[in-house]
Design a protein around this motif. Structure first.
Motif, short mmCIF file in Angstrom:
data_model
loop_
_atom_site.label_atom_id
_atom_site.label_comp_id
_atom_site.label_asym_id
_atom_site.label_seq_id
_atom_site.Cartn_x
_atom_site.Cartn_y
_atom_site.Cartn_z
N GLY A 49 0.81 -1.21 0.00
CA GLY A 49 0.00 0.00 0.00
C GLY A 49 0.84 1.26 0.00
N GLY A 50 2.02 1.18 0.59
CA GLY A 50 2.90 2.35 0.64
C GLY A 50 3.71 2.56 -0.62
N LEU A 51 3.81 1.52 -1.46
CA LEU A 51 4.65 1.63 -2.66
C LEU A 51 4.15 2.69 -3.63
CD1 LEU A 51 5.35 -2.14 -3.48
CD2 LEU A 51 6.81 -0.54 -2.24
N GLY A 52 2.84 2.81 -3.73
CA GLY A 52 2.26 3.73 -4.71
C GLY A 52 2.66 5.18 -4.49
N SER A 53 2.85 5.57 -3.23
CA SER A 53 3.21 6.96 -2.94
C SER A 53 4.61 7.31 -3.43
CB SER A 53 3.10 7.23 -1.44
OG SER A 53 3.94 6.36 -0.71
N GLY A 54 5.41 6.28 -3.74
CA GLY A 54 6.75 6.54 -4.25
C GLY A 54 6.83 6.56 -5.76
N ALA A 55 5.70 6.25 -6.43
CA ALA A 55 5.71 6.16 -7.90
C ALA A 55 6.01 7.51 -8.55
CB ALA A 55 4.38 5.62 -8.39
N THR A 56 5.42 8.58 -8.01
CA THR A 56 5.64 9.91 -8.58
C THR A 56 7.11 10.31 -8.47
OG1 THR A 56 3.39 10.61 -8.01
CG2 THR A 56 5.00 12.34 -8.44
N ILE A 57 7.71 10.02 -7.31
CA ILE A 57 9.13 10.33 -7.12
C ILE A 57 9.98 9.54 -8.10
CG2 ILE A 57 11.05 10.25 -5.48
CD1 ILE A 57 9.02 10.57 -3.24
N ALA A 292 17.23 4.69 -12.52
CA ALA A 292 16.20 3.71 -12.16
C ALA A 292 16.42 3.14 -10.77
CB ALA A 292 16.17 2.59 -13.20
N PHE A 293 17.68 2.88 -10.41
CA PHE A 293 17.96 2.31 -9.09
C PHE A 293 17.49 3.24 -7.98
CE2 PHE A 293 21.01 1.86 -5.49
CZ PHE A 293 20.58 0.62 -5.07
N VAL A 294 17.74 4.54 -8.16
CA VAL A 294 17.28 5.52 -7.17
C VAL A 294 15.76 5.45 -7.04
CG1 VAL A 294 17.18 7.96 -6.55
CG2 VAL A 294 19.23 7.03 -7.65
N GLY A 295 15.09 5.36 -8.17
CA GLY A 295 13.63 5.29 -8.15
C GLY A 295 13.11 4.07 -7.43
N PHE A 296 13.72 2.91 -7.69
CA PHE A 296 13.29 1.68 -7.02
C PHE A 296 13.52 1.75 -5.52
CE2 PHE A 296 13.63 -0.52 -11.23
CZ PHE A 296 12.31 -0.98 -11.27
N VAL A 297 14.63 2.35 -5.12
CA VAL A 297 14.90 2.48 -3.69
C VAL A 297 13.88 3.39 -3.02
CG1 VAL A 297 16.55 3.29 -1.95
CG2 VAL A 297 17.36 1.98 -3.90
N MET A 298 13.55 4.50 -3.69
CA MET A 298 12.58 5.43 -3.11
C MET A 298 11.19 4.80 -3.02
SD MET A 298 14.43 7.93 -2.31
CE MET A 298 13.14 9.04 -1.74
N ILE A 299 10.81 3.99 -4.00
CA ILE A 299 9.54 3.27 -3.93
C ILE A 299 9.55 2.31 -2.75
CG2 ILE A 299 8.12 1.54 -5.09
CD1 ILE A 299 8.82 2.86 -7.74
N SER A 300 10.65 1.55 -2.61
CA SER A 300 10.76 0.59 -1.51
C SER A 300 10.75 1.30 -0.16
CB SER A 300 12.05 -0.23 -1.65
OG SER A 300 12.08 -0.91 -2.89
N ALA A 301 11.41 2.47 -0.10
CA ALA A 301 11.46 3.22 1.15
C ALA A 301 10.07 3.69 1.58
CB ALA A 301 12.39 4.43 1.00
N ASN A 302 9.22 4.00 0.61
CA ASN A 302 7.85 4.39 0.95
C ASN A 302 7.07 3.20 1.51
OD1 ASN A 302 6.75 7.29 0.03
ND2 ASN A 302 8.47 6.71 -1.25
N GLY A 303 7.30 2.01 0.97
CA GLY A 303 6.68 0.82 1.53
C GLY A 303 7.17 0.55 2.94
N PHE A 304 8.48 0.73 3.15
CA PHE A 304 9.08 0.57 4.48
C PHE A 304 8.45 1.55 5.46
CE2 PHE A 304 12.22 1.35 7.74
CZ PHE A 304 12.85 0.13 7.95
#
Length: 439
Positions: A49-57, A292-304
């Motif tokens: 549920g938290g992953l989506g909030s990192g999609a824009t970033i 892309a790596f930065v983006g994936f980390v930021m998405i994961s961080a939002n889930g965390f």
């Protein structure tokens, strides 16, 4: 055991063991959720549920990466690098080498600072400027850990102290969240409260210059798309690139969208033929891949972050620490700063940390009798602590993305550990002194 400590602790240990940061964040989030009593389904649901909030970033960084590499193809970085190369006449000329080093340090520091306030493009300038400089840095035997510290300083200090660009957003967030927690404060008081902490970061930067002043040898590895100093540069392309940057900024500021700003800049490069149509697809794809790596980390961080919020263990973490040290104000302030460090290290974002800690720290600080300036300093410092040194922070991911283009700069040991030591430790000390001073 407190779920926040479990989640952040596991994430940090795995990262230090060189486990991929995305995997470390995911495993840490699952462990924290289970430790709090959530079942596996509830934990996964919170994480997903938290992953989506990192999609824009993530999309913002992808667009910025494409725009940055497209700009680099116009020859702007080469102009800068060639100007510095002229200062290095021959290998034995230590005076010229020293001047070239100083110029590199000043340019990167100035660009990093401006990226937060004057030209708020954040980390997008790093893949534009740093990769073309790698060969020159190798020639000068510059320790890249020092460059990481310089860049991270410029990415963090301005927004915590200067009320413009990202700094305006961060400081407005502090004021807004403190108001929601029951304490109305003025925006103009934030820079006053954070001045001493900013001085602490400056002291940390000075320490990094001392620690990493010795030459460090790197292999000269030819990196695709970065070793193009000999290519012909057209003045018209450089002019259109500057126009694209200016217009992109002009669009980004009123819209508040890095995506739209980057898109407009890319369109200008297309329309003016500064970016060749036959090369455009590969250039943009390479730029997006680079970030892309930065983006994936930021998405994961939002889930965390979502899992940490769902556990509800942040407030007990603070309350238990406060009970442990009784009513001692000095120790209580230190404990709250450390809690802020732990939370931000896990989330990787100072901006995301403020709403979490303000609701808890403001009532506690008011109960302890702290002044308004002291509470502003406490919240602002606790929020910014951990941005440097966090494996999930864009303030560390950005420098690594630029410095590791040839595979000789490790994210954890060459960026995260040095920036943690030289910025988080001074921030804790100077932040604690500032809060006590404002009592």
């Amino acid at each position: 055991m407190n779920a926040v400590l479990v989640a952040v602790g596991i994430m940090l240990v795995l990262s230090l063991l060189r486990i991929n940061v995305v995997l470390s964040l995911t495993i840490g989030a699952l462990a924290g959720g289970l430790a709090s009593g959530l079942n596996i389904k509830a934990t996964i649901d919170a994480f997903v549920g938290g992953l989506g909030s990192g999609a824009t970033i993530a999309l913002s960084y992808a667009m910025l990466g494409g725009f940055a590499l497209a700009i680099s193809r116009t020859g702007i970085p080469e102009v800068l690098v060639k100007a510095i190369l002229k200062l290095v006449q021959r290998e034995g000329d230590s005076q010229k080498k020293g001047l070239a080093k100083a110029l590199i340090f000043l340019v990167l520091l100035a660009l990093a600072i401006m990226s937060q306030n004057l030209i708020p493009v954040h980390i997008a300038f790093i893949p534009l400027i740093v990769p073309p400089m790698i060969r020159l840095m190798n020639m000068l035997e510059i320790d890249r850990r020092l460059i990481a510290c310089i860049l991270t300083f410029g990415l963090i200090m301005p927004y915590m102290f200067i009320p413009a660009g990202f700094g305006l957003i961060y400081q407005d967030l502090i004021v807004t969240q403190m108001g929601l927690a029951g304490l109305e404060v003025a925006m103009q008081d934030v820079p006053k409260a954070m001045a001493i902490v900013a001085l602490g970061m400056a002291a940390g930067l000075a320490g990094a210059f001392i620690a990493y002043r010795k030459p460090r040898k790197y292999k000269q590895v030819e990196v695709e798309n970065t070793n193009e100093l000999e290519k012909e540069m057209k003045t018209r392309n450089i002019i259109f690139a500057v126009i694209a940057l200016v217009v992109s900024l002009a669009v980004q500021i009123p819209t508040g969208s890095m995506i739209i700003g980057s898109l407009v800049g890319i369109i200008i490069l297309y329309a003016t033929d500064a970016l060749k149509w036959k090369e455009a697809d590969n250039v943009l794809s390479d730029g997006m891949r680079m970030m892309a790596f930065v983006g994936f980390v930021m998405i994961s961080a939002n889930g965390f972050s979502a899992v940490i919020n769902t556990t509800g263990d942040v407030e007990p973490l603070v309350a238990n620490a406060m009970e442990l040290f009784g009513g001692n104000v000095s120790i209580a302030v230190f404990v709250m700063l450390v809690v802020g460090l732990i939370v931000t290290m896990g989330i990787g974002s100072s901006f995301a940390t403020i709403p979490i800690i303000a609701a808890i720290f403001v009532p506690l600080a008011m109960e302890l009798g702290l002044s308004d300036l002291a509470i502003i300093c406490l919240i602002g410092t606790a929020g910014v602590l951990g941005d440097a040194g966090s494996p999930a922070s864009d303030s560390t991911l950005g420098p690594t993305a630029g410095l590791n283009v040839d595979g000789q700069h490790n994210h954890i040991w060459d960026t995260c550990v040095p920036t943690f030591v030289f910025y988080n430790i001074p921030q804790v000390i100077f932040g604690w002194l500032a809060v006590v001073f404002f009592l």
